[in-house]
Scaffold this motif. Structure first.
Motif, PDB file in Angstrom:
ATOM      1  N   ILE A  34      -5.754  12.690  -4.821  1.00  0.00           N
ATOM      2  CA  ILE A  34      -4.456  12.724  -4.033  1.00  0.00           C
ATOM      3  C   ILE A  34      -5.115  12.149  -2.564  1.00  0.00           C
ATOM      4  N   MET A  35      -6.146  12.538  -2.076  1.00  0.00           N
ATOM      5  CA  MET A  35      -6.716  12.214  -0.816  1.00  0.00           C
ATOM      6  C   MET A  35      -6.998  10.665  -0.945  1.00  0.00           C
ATOM      7  N   ASN A  93       0.794  -1.276   0.238  1.00  0.00           N
ATOM      8  CA  ASN A  93       0.158   0.050   0.159  1.00  0.00           C
ATOM      9  C   ASN A  93       0.998   1.196  -0.144  1.00  0.00           C
ATOM     10  N   THR A  94       2.057   1.274   0.865  1.00  0.00           N
ATOM     11  CA  THR A  94       2.965   2.318   0.515  1.00  0.00           C
ATOM     12  C   THR A  94       3.427   2.492  -0.582  1.00  0.00           C
ATOM     13  N   ALA A 148       0.889   4.049  -2.819  1.00  0.00           N
ATOM     14  CA  ALA A 148       0.359   5.355  -2.735  1.00  0.00           C
ATOM     15  C   ALA A 148       1.557   6.461  -2.941  1.00  0.00           C
ATOM     16  N   LEU A 149       2.721   6.139  -3.061  1.00  0.00           N
ATOM     17  CA  LEU A 149       3.722   6.739  -3.294  1.00  0.00           C
ATOM     18  C   LEU A 149       4.015   6.964  -4.688  1.00  0.00           C
ATOM     19  N   ILE A 158      -7.691  16.693  -6.514  1.00  0.00           N
ATOM     20  CA  ILE A 158      -7.292  17.030  -5.144  1.00  0.00           C
ATOM     21  C   ILE A 158      -7.871  15.467  -4.266  1.00  0.00           C
ATOM     22  N   ALA A 204      -5.507   8.725  -2.754  1.00  0.00           N
ATOM     23  CA  ALA A 204      -3.999   8.030  -2.887  1.00  0.00           C
ATOM     24  C   ALA A 204      -3.611   7.691  -1.376  1.00  0.00           C
ATOM     25  N   VAL A 205      -4.253   8.413  -0.362  1.00  0.00           N
ATOM     26  CA  VAL A 205      -3.624   8.123   0.811  1.00  0.00           C
ATOM     27  C   VAL A 205      -4.444   6.788   1.481  1.00  0.00           C
ATOM     28  N   PRO A 206      -3.777   5.617   1.590  1.00  0.00           N
ATOM     29  CA  PRO A 206      -4.575   4.288   1.924  1.00  0.00           C
ATOM     30  C   PRO A 206      -5.285   4.390   3.247  1.00  0.00           C
ATOM     31  N   PRO A 207      -4.857   4.960   4.221  1.00  0.00           N
ATOM     32  CA  PRO A 207      -5.949   4.833   5.581  1.00  0.00           C
ATOM     33  C   PRO A 207      -7.010   5.723   5.150  1.00  0.00           C
ATOM     34  N   PHE A 208      -7.066   6.964   4.415  1.00  0.00           N
ATOM     35  CA  PHE A 208      -8.336   7.407   4.118  1.00  0.00           C
ATOM     36  C   PHE A 208      -9.136   6.860   3.011  1.00  0.00           C
ATOM     37  N   ASP A 209      -8.336   6.286   2.340  1.00  0.00           N
ATOM     38  CA  ASP A 209      -9.244   5.258   0.967  1.00  0.00           C
ATOM     39  C   ASP A 209      -9.748   4.180   1.887  1.00  0.00           C
ATOM     40  N   PHE A 226       0.918   9.444  -5.566  1.00  0.00           N
ATOM     41  CA  PHE A 226       1.251  10.889  -5.305  1.00  0.00           C
ATOM     42  C   PHE A 226       2.089  11.497  -6.479  1.00  0.00           C
TER      43      PHE A 226
END
Lengths: 635, 371
Positions: free
Chosen positions: A377-378, A323-324, A327-328, A374, A380-385, A331
């Motif tokens: 990008i949000m 996931n990291t 995510a990168l 925008i 793409a943040v796995p914890p928010f996803d 981004f």
């Protein structure tokens, strides 16, 4: 006056059908190999499918207006949102981009047609056949209902015994062939048929973006085709690729689908970026700001598009390391996109902004697409996803990107290029009125959906719990549908009005920058009377204003006659149509397990291939270096 | 310019109030976190949200300024030719750096939060106090098993507040997703793909969950509840289940008749009810377990509150309540005995897990009815 046809004895062909030379009548639309006519066919067909998808969307929103509504039962609802997605992605927005590419890539690079005109026609007919086939499912036992990404094992025979899934699998399988051949055609055309002097760094941005898009298609469609083939095999011959009871890992489908599916997003959006990169400079009367950066960003997006697919799968438990990584990469892909937006704003800066309807849509694209970027990008943040995935937040996000982004850019393209395609102007007052319904309506539909998603509303549910705060956003959203619908109707009215009553456009109504504005509106069959020669970026602009760009006079380019014997126009052909149509019995034969029909269609296809190969050149010659304009053109 | 700044300030303030206010609170809201995992997920969302404001103000501000300042003022101005600039390398590099910095500002806390919330818990080495649950998704309900406690139930996950709950996720058929927005983001339930999610509920309370991955049919009605109890409440609940096999059918004749009907109508062909017959197992593990059904707060995978009326409506015509679900309709429309039989079955089901008939009426809505 019309260019007289000088029929030169063409090499005799050995096909069953001679290559027709008609240029009017409905049959000419079946046998045409002219990139402009095929472009119009693509655009017209995609509008038809878009209308169907809009009706589906309208029904979805009616059902969701209030909780526990009964407009659609769960089965009908599943079919509606599946077909809405399938149609918009595969049958409406992507073909709209390909339609513009068909029409304008050869014109922008000063070519007379695509490299393989018959292959181009073949691609169109397969697309039309694939779309008709998928839509026939409504009358043959029910449409696909497993969502546009048809996650396994929802598509296995035991979980989904109806025919709908077969229509999806076979329809996309067949349609993919058309997309692939068109992509190859575009690549060859752009690489090898540019006008003399048009180096790669002088190629108009729309054409550049289509080149990147075509490469993406070539690499993205095979994984999808493999996945579709596996499911077709599962459902037709009882293989076990996606049968969990036999030990299959259904998550394989997700990987194969998204390694196609994420590039597909850019396959849709890059042509839109291209349109915007034409519209904004024209109506700012300035060259594109940072042309090389825009091109390189597009190429970078093309590469990175293949490295982000698992961000659709953050919730499938791939683990924190994977996931990291994804995510990168996700981004990183935001950076070139941001740079493009910056460059478009930079193009407007210091220009003379002319507020045509086309420019209004382009500006709305900048705003809507930025918001969609925008939220991207949000996501793409796995914890928010983890919270937003498969909720209405995602629905809102991709409608901002696809609807408010790509589609608005293509609407800008419709207003921008309609005069070139028809020789007539669309009405600016109706256009602007429509814009002020369409875009605010779009935001009214999709902005509240962000909130609905955060408040816990999953997507793809035909109802929702009352009393937990979902009523207001859903009601607003449904209200927005009516507003946007008015805008869409006004757009359709304006198109018809333009065709019937539009004022003559002239060759270059917008004071354009690229070569398509150098020829007549609509362009003659052979596109350019003389071969354009290019000596700068914005080739048409520097011819009109030779001192404006570099501070010194750019030498006038000497266009060349094509051929001392006159311009050879290839004959039309029946074979692309026949071979394209052969996929209709092929698809039904595969679906109904009727292997006689299947075999017959394959026979037609192979006989067609031989006819295609041996039908000869045909055609006729136009006088060399013709100065006369063809019928209907105004200058 | 001054007015413009005020307007922007006002917008920011309004957005703050909107987000801070109770507008977005709710039993299924990701913006109303009730535990550390959901809190971390909301925090990172808010961080990206606030970062987006300078981006939007910068982009939209410049854009709006540009289209106003550089608009063609009249027809002849629209024919004028502005300076044909092609770009500005310094500016472009600066903007690239700015974009990269913004991305890094998002990326660093993102990676931290990923490793804080998504690390897999080793279920063979749980810490004291952890509760292990195995959740299985079915079309269209959830099975919850507590392997360490020997409890199986459906659609209502009872947990102790303040303790870590580790949920192992599996699916029996198609894809499902386990999502309790107040406690944790979703995690998919995929056949042959072991998956896990963990969370803590800070306070006792009822939190709504819902399947978030399309599973056709009654997907919209595939809901569940997570009910966090204090330790005493949780222990009482566990004790009620562990003693369920020994419970005695209440003396009320209606309840007794209900128990017979549950067999006659074939309910026990699918539904397990511990204590239905002492020491004789009934039912099938692939259907919702109805043990201690009287303690449940909802019917039909959290579609209806568990009241006698709702339960009767559900039994009478399950398709009307939850279209396409697999519960058969047991009484034809004009069955003269339907009402009487349903009343009896309702009385029996609501008596399960409840000490006696008198308190059954009081406890309808379950132990948790007060919450």
């Amino acid at each position: 006056m019309a260019v007289s046809k000088v029929t030169v004895a063409a090499p005799a062909g050995s096909g069953v059908f001679t290559r027709p030379n008609w240029d009017a009548g409905w049959l000419s639309w079946l046998t045409t190999v002219d990139h402009k006519r095929l472009g119009l066919l693509y655009i017209f067909t995609s509008f038809l499918f878009m209308s169907a998808a809009s009706i589906e969307a309208f029904l979805i929103r009616l059902q969701l207006a209030v909780p526990n509504n009964t407009v659609l039962n769960p089965d009908a609802y599943n079919q509606m949102f599946t077909m809405h997605g399938v149609t918009m992605v595969f049958l409406a927005i992507m073909p709209l981009g390909i339609g513009f590419a068909n029409y304008f890539v050869p014109l922008q690079i000063g070519a007379r047609d695509l490299a393989f005109p018959r292959l181009n026609a073949f691609g169109y007919w397969i697309y039309a056949v694939g779309g008709l086939f998928v839509y026939s499912s409504f009358f043959l036992g029910g449409a696909p209902d497993a969502g546009w990404f048809a996650y396994s094992p929802l598509t296995s025979l035991s979980n989904n015994p109806g025919n709908g899934t077969d229509f999806y699998m076979i329809g996309l399988f067949v349609g993919g062939i058309g997309t692939l051949v068109t992509a190859m055609n575009l690549i060859v055309t752009i690489i090898s048929m540019r006008a003399p002097g048009m180096t790669m760094m002088r190629v108009p941005v729309f054409t550049w973006m289509m080149l990147v898009t075509a490469f993406m298609i070539i690499f993205a469609f095979p994984p999808l085709t493999i996945a579709l083939f596996q499911v077709i095999m599962d459902r037709t011959f009882g293989t076990l690729f996606y049968v969990p009871q036999a030990g299959a890992m259904p998550i394989l489908w997700q990987h194969l689908f998204w390694i196609f599916g994420h590039p597909e997003v850019y396959i849709i959006v890059l042509p839109a970026f291209g349109v915007i990169s034409e519209v904004i400079p024209t109506f700012s009367r300035k060259p594109l700001f940072g042309y090389p950066v825009i091109i390189l960003s597009g190429i970078f997006i093309g590469f990175m598009g293949f490295a982000v697919w698992s961000h659709h799968m953050f919730t499938t438990g791939l683990g924190p390391v994977v996931n990291t990584a994804f995510a990168l990469t996700s981004f990183v892909i935001g950076i070139p996109t941001g740079i493009k937006i910056f460059n478009w704003v930079g193009t407007i800066w210091g220009g003379k902004v002319v507020f045509t309807t086309s420019m209004l849509y382009a500006i709305s694209f900048l705003i809507t697409f930025t918001i969609g970027g925008i939220t991207g990008i949000m996501l793409a943040v796995p914890p928010f996803d983890a919270q937003a995935q498969d909720s209405y937040f995602v629905v809102a996000h991709f409608h901002y990107v696809m609807g408010g982004g790509a589609l608005m850019a293509f609407f800008a393209g419709v207003y921008y290029w309609f005069p070139k395609m028809s020789g007539k102007m669309m009405d600016e007052r109706i256009g602007k009125l429509g814009f002020w319904f369409l875009v605010p309506g779009l935001h009214l539909i999709f902005f509240p959906q962000h909130i609905a998603g955060l408040m816990g509303m999953p997507r793809r549910t035909q109802t929702y719990v009352a009393g937990i705060g979902l009523e207001l956003p859903n009601l607003l959203s449904t209200a927005g549908t009516f507003v946007m619908m008015i805008g869409l109707i006004l757009l359709a009215v304006n198109l018809v009005h333009g065709l019937l009553r539009g004022k003559p456009a002239g060759n270059d109504p917008w004071d354009g920058r690229t070569l398509e504005w150098a020829t007549t509106s609509p362009p003659p069959h052979h596109d350019f009377d003389r071969q354009p020669v290019v000596n700068d970026r914005d080739a048409h602009w520097v011819q009109k204003y030779p001192e404006s760009v570099h501070g010194h006079r750019v030498p006038e380019s000497a266009s060349e006659p094509y051929d001392a014997n006159g311009i050879h126009m290839p004959g039309q052909s029946w074979y692309p149509f026949i071979m394209g149509i052969a996929f209709l019995p092929f698809s039904y034969g595969l679906l109904y397990h009727n292997f006689w029909v299947l075999g017959l269609s394959i026979l037609i296809f192979f006989v067609g291939t031989f006819g295609w190969a041996f039908e000869g050149v045909g055609g006729h010659h136009l006088p060399a270096g013709g100065h006369a304009h063809p019928k209907g053109a105004r200058s | 310019m001054q007015a413009r700044r005020w307007r922007l300030g006002g917008l920011l303030l309004a957005a703050t109030l909107l987000l801070a206010g109770c507008e977005f609170a709710g039993p299924q809201s990701a913006l109303d976190p009730q535990g550390p995992v959901a809190q971390a997920q909301k925090d990172i969302f808010l961080w990206t949200f606030w970062l987006s404001w300078p981006v939007m103000i910068g982009v939209f501000g410049t854009l709006i300024f540009a289209i106003v300042r550089f608009r063609a003022k009249n027809a002849s101005d629209a024919k004028a030719i502005p300076t044909q600039t092609h770009g500005n390398t310094t500016l472009e590099i600066t903007m690239t750096v700015v974009a990269t910095v913004i991305v890094v500002l998002v990326a660093v806390p993102t990676v931290r939060t990923i490793f804080a919330t998504e690390q897999r818990v080793d279920v063979t080495a749980l810490e004291p106090g952890d509760v292990l649950v195995k959740a299985t998704g079915y079309q269209w309900w959830f099975k919850f098993e507590y392997p360490e406690l020997g409890i199986t139930t459906a659609n209502e996950l009872i947990i102790p507040a303040g303790r870590r709950v580790v949920v192992e996720l599996d699916s029996a058929d198609v894809l499902h997703s386990f999502w309790v927005p107040n406690l944790a983001g979703k995690r998919d339930m995929i056949p042959n793909n072991r998956n896990q999610v963990w969370f803590v509920a800070d306070q006792p309370g009822t939190y709504y969950g819902q399947c978030a991955e399309l599973c056709l049919g009654a997907h919209a009605y595939m809901r569940f509840r997570v009910i966090a109890e204090d330790d005493a409440g949780f222990d009482a609940w566990v004790a009620a289940f562990q003693g369920a096999a020994d419970q005695v059918v209440q003396a009320d004749p209606l309840v007794q008749r209900g128990q017979q009907l549950v067999a006659q109508k074939g309910c026990i062909g699918c539904h397990t009810i511990d204590g239905y017959y002492a020491n004789v197992p009934v039912g099938n593990p692939d259907f919702p377990n109805l043990t201690n059904f009287g303690l449940r707060t909802t019917v039909g995978a959290a579609v209806l509150d568990n009241t006698p009326e709702n339960l009767a409506a559900w039994l009478r015509d399950p398709q009307a309540v939850k279209p396409t679900n697999r519960m058969p309709t047991l009484w034809v429309v004009d069955d003269p005995n339907a009402d009487e039989e349903i009343d009896a079955i309702v009385a029996y089901l609501l008596s399960l897990g409840v000490p006696d008939a008198a308190s059954a009426a009081l406890a309808q809505g379950g132990l948790h009815g007060g919450q």
